[in-house]
Design an enzyme around this catalytic site. Structure first.
Site, PDB file in Angstrom:
ATOM      1  N   LEU A 116      44.475  -8.748 -28.391  1.00 41.96           N
ATOM      2  CA  LEU A 116      45.510  -9.287 -27.515  1.00 41.96           C
ATOM      3  C   LEU A 116      45.842 -10.732 -27.886  1.00 41.96           C
ATOM      4  O   LEU A 116      47.006 -11.144 -27.866  1.00 41.96           O
ATOM      5  CB  LEU A 116      45.051  -9.220 -26.056  1.00 41.96           C
TER       6      LEU A 116
ATOM      7  N   ASP B  51      44.154 -11.446 -22.272  1.00 44.21           N
ATOM      8  CA  ASP B  51      43.006 -11.338 -23.174  1.00 44.21           C
ATOM      9  C   ASP B  51      41.713 -11.768 -22.484  1.00 44.21           C
ATOM     10  O   ASP B  51      40.677 -11.095 -22.580  1.00 44.21           O
ATOM     11  CB  ASP B  51      43.235 -12.096 -24.481  1.00 44.21           C
TER      12      ASP B  51
ATOM     13  N   ARG C 294      36.634 -10.518 -19.509  1.00 44.81           N
ATOM     14  CA  ARG C 294      35.776 -10.657 -18.332  1.00 44.81           C
ATOM     15  C   ARG C 294      35.455  -9.306 -17.719  1.00 44.81           C
ATOM     16  O   ARG C 294      34.311  -9.059 -17.303  1.00 44.81           O
ATOM     17  CB  ARG C 294      36.462 -11.556 -17.287  1.00 44.81           C
TER      18      ARG C 294
ATOM     19  N   ASP D  78      41.083 -18.405 -28.759  1.00 41.51           N
ATOM     20  CA  ASP D  78      42.224 -18.390 -27.842  1.00 41.51           C
ATOM     21  C   ASP D  78      42.823 -19.785 -27.694  1.00 41.51           C
ATOM     22  O   ASP D  78      44.047 -19.967 -27.734  1.00 41.51           O
ATOM     23  CB  ASP D  78      41.776 -17.851 -26.487  1.00 41.51           C
TER      24      ASP D  78
ATOM     25  N   ASP E   8      46.490 -20.912 -29.071  1.00 42.19           N
ATOM     26  CA  ASP E   8      47.474 -21.412 -28.094  1.00 42.19           C
ATOM     27  C   ASP E   8      48.150 -22.667 -28.626  1.00 42.19           C
ATOM     28  O   ASP E   8      49.363 -22.854 -28.482  1.00 42.19           O
ATOM     29  CB  ASP E   8      46.799 -21.723 -26.758  1.00 42.19           C
TER      30      ASP E   8
END
Length: 217
Positions: free
Chosen positions: A57, A94, A99, A112, A116
C-alpha cells in the site's frame, strides 16, 4: 476431526467490526475522523480481505503520487486530483492494515515517512514546474514555499524525536496538505487561494513545532 479456526488474510471482515480511524492531531483530524468513519471501515475490511500487505500500500501510494505529478505537468488537474485522493487513501490505510494484522514495524514506519517526503517533493515540485512554465510567478513561488515548509515540518519532528521529545502536534500536517491540494486540483480557480493557505499555515505549523520542540527539549 479438529478444524483450523485461525483467521486468514482473505477472510471476509465485517465492516462494523473494523476499528474507527485514528484522530489526527492536525486541524482536519477530528472532522475527518467523524465524516470518513464508515468509508474508512469499509475500505479497511476490503483491503484485509484482499490480503494486500502494508508495504505494498505504501508503494502504491507513492506510485499514484507520481502519476498525479505527471498529470499536473500535463495540465490534467482533475485526474491529478483523483490520483492524489486514491494515493492519499492508500497512505492512510497502510498503517491501519499493519496495526490490524499486528505487523507494525519500525522499518515500515520509516519507509512510510521517507516516501511521504518523496511524494511531497514530487507533487509540489511538479506543481512549481507547471506554474512557472505558465508564467504564474506568484502561484509558482507559493508552491515552492509550500514544498520547503512541508519538508521543514517533517524535519522538525524528526529532530525532536531524535532528542527524545514526543512531537505529534501541528495544525497543518500531511493530511491537511493532501486535502487542500486535492481541492486546488479539482475545483477550477482554487489553486492560488489553496497555495496561499498551504504556505501560510504550513509556515505557522513549522514555527509551532519548533517552539514545542525547544520547550520540550
Amino acid at each position: 476431526m479438529p478444524t483450523d479456526e485461525r483467521k486468514t488474510p482473505r477472510e471476509v471482515q465485517r465492516v462494523r467490526d473494523m476499528p474507527a480511524p485514528r484522530k489526527s492531531e492536525g486541524a482536519a483530524g477530528g472532522a475527518a475522523q467523524r465524516i470518513f468513519a464508515w468509508p474508512y471501515r469499509a475500505i479497511l475490511a476490503f483491503l484485509l480481505w484482499t490480503g494486500i500487505r502494508p508495504w505494498q500500500l505504501t508503494l502504491l501510494s507513492l506510485l499514484l503520487n507520481v502519476v498525479s505529478g505527471v498529470l499536473i505537468l500535463a495540465g490534467s488537474w482533475a485526474w491529478a486530483g483523483v490520483a492524489l485522493i486514491i494515493g492519499g487513501t492508500f497512505d492512510v490505510m497502510d498503517g491501519s492494515v499493519a496495526r490490524h494484522r499486528g505487523e507494525v514495524r519500525r522499518s515500515g514506519a520509516f519507509m512510510d515517512s521517507v516516501l511521504d517526503r518523496v511524494s511531497d517533493m514530487i507533487l509540489f515540485g511538479c506543481l512549481y514546474w507547471y506554474l512557472a512554465g505558465q508564467g504564474e510567478e506568484l502561484a509558482a513561488t507559493l508552491a515552492l514555499i509550500t514544498l520547503v515548509v512541508s519538508l521543514a515540518v517533517s524535519h522538525v519532528r524528526a529532530e525532536a524525536e531524535a532528542a527524545k521529545v514526543v512531537l505529534t502536534e501541528g495544525m497543518f500536517q500531511r493530511l491537511e496538505r493532501v486535502i487542500a491540494l486535492a481541492v486546488g486540483l479539482l475545483v477550477p480557480g482554487m489553486m492560488l487561494p489553496v497555495l496561499v493557505v498551504l504556505a501560510v499555515l504550513g509556515t505557522a505549523t513549522a514555527a509551532q513545532r519548533s517552539f514545542l520542540a525547544v520547550r520540550g527539549a
